[in-house]
Design a protein around this motif. Structure first.
Motif, PDB file in Angstrom:
ATOM      1  N   ARG A  41      -1.072   8.310   7.350  1.00 17.43           N
ATOM      2  CA  ARG A  41       0.092   7.514   7.756  1.00 17.43           C
ATOM      3  C   ARG A  41       0.683   6.808   6.546  1.00 17.43           C
ATOM      4  O   ARG A  41      -0.052   6.226   5.749  1.00 17.43           O
ATOM      5  CB  ARG A  41      -0.326   6.446   8.766  1.00 17.43           C
ATOM      6  N   VAL A  91       0.197   3.909   1.005  1.00 17.46           N
ATOM      7  CA  VAL A  91       0.971   2.665   0.984  1.00 17.46           C
ATOM      8  C   VAL A  91       1.871   2.605  -0.250  1.00 17.46           C
ATOM      9  O   VAL A  91       1.388   2.691  -1.382  1.00 17.46           O
ATOM     10  CB  VAL A  91       0.027   1.441   0.970  1.00 17.46           C
ATOM     11  N   THR A  97       3.022   3.881   4.853  1.00 12.95           N
ATOM     12  CA  THR A  97       3.562   2.538   5.084  1.00 12.95           C
ATOM     13  C   THR A  97       4.302   2.099   3.827  1.00 12.95           C
ATOM     14  O   THR A  97       3.760   2.181   2.727  1.00 12.95           O
ATOM     15  CB  THR A  97       2.420   1.517   5.345  1.00 12.95           C
ATOM     16  N   SER A 129      -6.963   1.811   9.750  1.00 13.91           N
ATOM     17  CA  SER A 129      -7.229   3.191   9.296  1.00 13.91           C
ATOM     18  C   SER A 129      -8.731   3.497   9.368  1.00 13.91           C
ATOM     19  O   SER A 129      -9.127   4.621   9.640  1.00 13.91           O
ATOM     20  CB  SER A 129      -6.659   3.449   7.908  1.00 13.91           C
ATOM     21  N   LEU A 182      -4.163  -2.947   7.009  1.00 12.75           N
ATOM     22  CA  LEU A 182      -4.070  -1.502   7.246  1.00 12.75           C
ATOM     23  C   LEU A 182      -5.451  -0.869   7.228  1.00 12.75           C
ATOM     24  O   LEU A 182      -5.739   0.046   7.986  1.00 12.75           O
ATOM     25  CB  LEU A 182      -3.205  -0.852   6.165  1.00 12.75           C
ATOM     26  N   SER A 222      -4.461   5.879   4.746  1.00 11.08           N
ATOM     27  CA  SER A 222      -3.249   5.061   4.635  1.00 11.08           C
ATOM     28  C   SER A 222      -2.606   5.305   3.287  1.00 11.08           C
ATOM     29  O   SER A 222      -3.251   5.123   2.254  1.00 11.08           O
ATOM     30  CB  SER A 222      -3.603   3.584   4.715  1.00 11.08           C
ATOM     31  N   ILE A 281      -7.527   4.906   1.337  1.00 10.50           N
ATOM     32  CA  ILE A 281      -6.296   4.172   1.024  1.00 10.50           C
ATOM     33  C   ILE A 281      -5.735   4.744  -0.278  1.00 10.50           C
ATOM     34  O   ILE A 281      -6.440   4.826  -1.285  1.00 10.50           O
ATOM     35  CB  ILE A 281      -6.590   2.662   0.829  1.00 10.50           C
ATOM     36  N   ARG A 317      -8.490   7.326   9.322  1.00 11.13           N
ATOM     37  CA  ARG A 317      -7.219   7.797   8.786  1.00 11.13           C
ATOM     38  C   ARG A 317      -7.126   7.573   7.287  1.00 11.13           C
ATOM     39  O   ARG A 317      -7.933   6.851   6.709  1.00 11.13           O
ATOM     40  CB  ARG A 317      -6.071   6.988   9.411  1.00 11.13           C
TER      41      ARG A 317
END
Ligand code: ADP
Length: 320
Positions: A244, A166, A246, A157, A153, A164, A218, A162
């Motif tokens: 985003r 998670v 996940t 990202s 990821l 992420s 992250i 981005r």
């Protein structure tokens, strides 16, 4: 001790097979016959027992999941179901049971021991949430799986600037989230053990770090903390960074067990057989400071593992 049964119960964890193999081979080495109970405690209730030989456990040391299958067995929690399990053991002359599972399975082992079938429990759970034990079977593999997935990821990202968000497993325990978070250098780690402030621990952190030139982030969130889709939306609104979510889900349970888990499982399986042979029962096999030991199941169930706040704070200090 002439005949024993081995059971894998509750949530599966990579390394359970290595533990089954160790139990079977250690018992056969001692001249003890072994049966494998199919689908956790259900196998004991419904008399689904497989005679285990040296060869029934061939080529399983490297396989995730459990060749004996596992189950959550509500029937085992009833007196009737428990009695059926006791009857099955008596019919086959089984004088000891080794159960590989989490704390729910330990409770079952305690109750079965109370009805005259000596049980030994082995901690197999990716959550690492067993109070008496530094590390449980499956936890190392699951941590490595999360790290591998998040590294993937990270590539995407980073390429898109981005964030992420998670979600990793751990409804009540943040060990997997914290240690995977340390290993991937997560900007924020959110765990059920530590209250967090969205503004301070996520938004402000991201803004401060962004000032130093970092443009991708992250955030690792343990399942028990909350929904990652909503969190991602809030992060995007508050920071302007595209976020985003996940959910890693069940990939975390599967896969080839790590060397560390295979070794731990082999050692614990061997140790459990020797406990039964010595006439011990109602014990949990554990590892503390790299040394195998064992605890009374009831005591073990009451033991709490304090969350490693030093490691948690360290993660925040260096992941900037
Ligand atoms: P885990 O062992 O991974 O924690 P569960 O909590 O689902 O998974 O427990 C596995 C099985 O152990 C259950 O399906 C049930 O048969 C048995 N079990 C769980 N809790 C208890 C309990 N309080 N008393 C007796 N048996 C239990």
């Amino acid at each position: 001790m002439k005949k024993i049964a081995v059971v894998t119960s509750g949530g599966d964890a990579p390394g359970m097979n290595a533990a089954v193999r160790a139990v079977v081979r250690s018992a056969l080495h001692e001249g003890i016959e072994v049966f494998g109970s199919v689908r956790g405690y259900n196998g004991l209730i419904h008399d689904e027992l497989i005679p285990m030989t040296l060869r029934t456990v061939s080529d399983i040391i490297h396989r995730g999941g459990t060749v004996l299958y596992t189950a959550r067995s509500p029937e085992f929690r009833t007196e009737e179901g428990m009695q059926k399990a006791v009857d099955t053991c008596r019919r086959h002359g089984i004088d000891g049971v080794i159960v590989i599972g989490g704390d729910g399975s330990f409770r079952g082992a305690r109750d079965l021991t109370a009805r005259g079938i000596p049980c030994i429990a082995i901690p197999g759970t990716i959550d690492n949430d067993i109070g008496c034990c530094d590390e449980t079977i499956g936890y190392d593999t699951a941590t490595n799986t999360v790290v591998e997935m998040v590294d993937r990821l990270r590539d995407t990202s980073q390429s898109h600037d981005r964030c992420s968000v998670v979600e990793v497993m751990g409804r009540h325990a943040g060990w997997l989230a914290m240690n995977a978070g340390i290993a991937v250098g997560a900007t924020s780690i959110l765990v059920p053990e530590v209250e967090y402030d969205f503004q301070r621990d996520v938004v402000e952190r991201m803004k401060e770090i962004a000032k130093t030139g970092k443009q991708h982030f992250i955030i690792i969130v343990a399942e028990g903390v909350g929904h990652v889709d909503e969190l991602a939306k809030k992060i995007e609104e508050a920071t302007g960074v595209e976020a985003r979510a996940t959910v890693l889900g069940h990939v975390q349970r599967g896969g080839t067990p790590s060397a560390r888990d295979r070794i731990l499982a082999s050692r614990m399986g061997h140790y459990a057989v020797h406990l039964l042979e010595e006439g011990k029962s109602e014990r949990v096999v554990a590892i503390r400071n790299s040394v195998l030991c064992d605890y009374d199941i009831t005591e073990a169930l009451e033991m709490k593992k304090p969350f490693d706040m030093d490691a948690f704070r360290m993660a925040a200090e260096i992941s900037i």
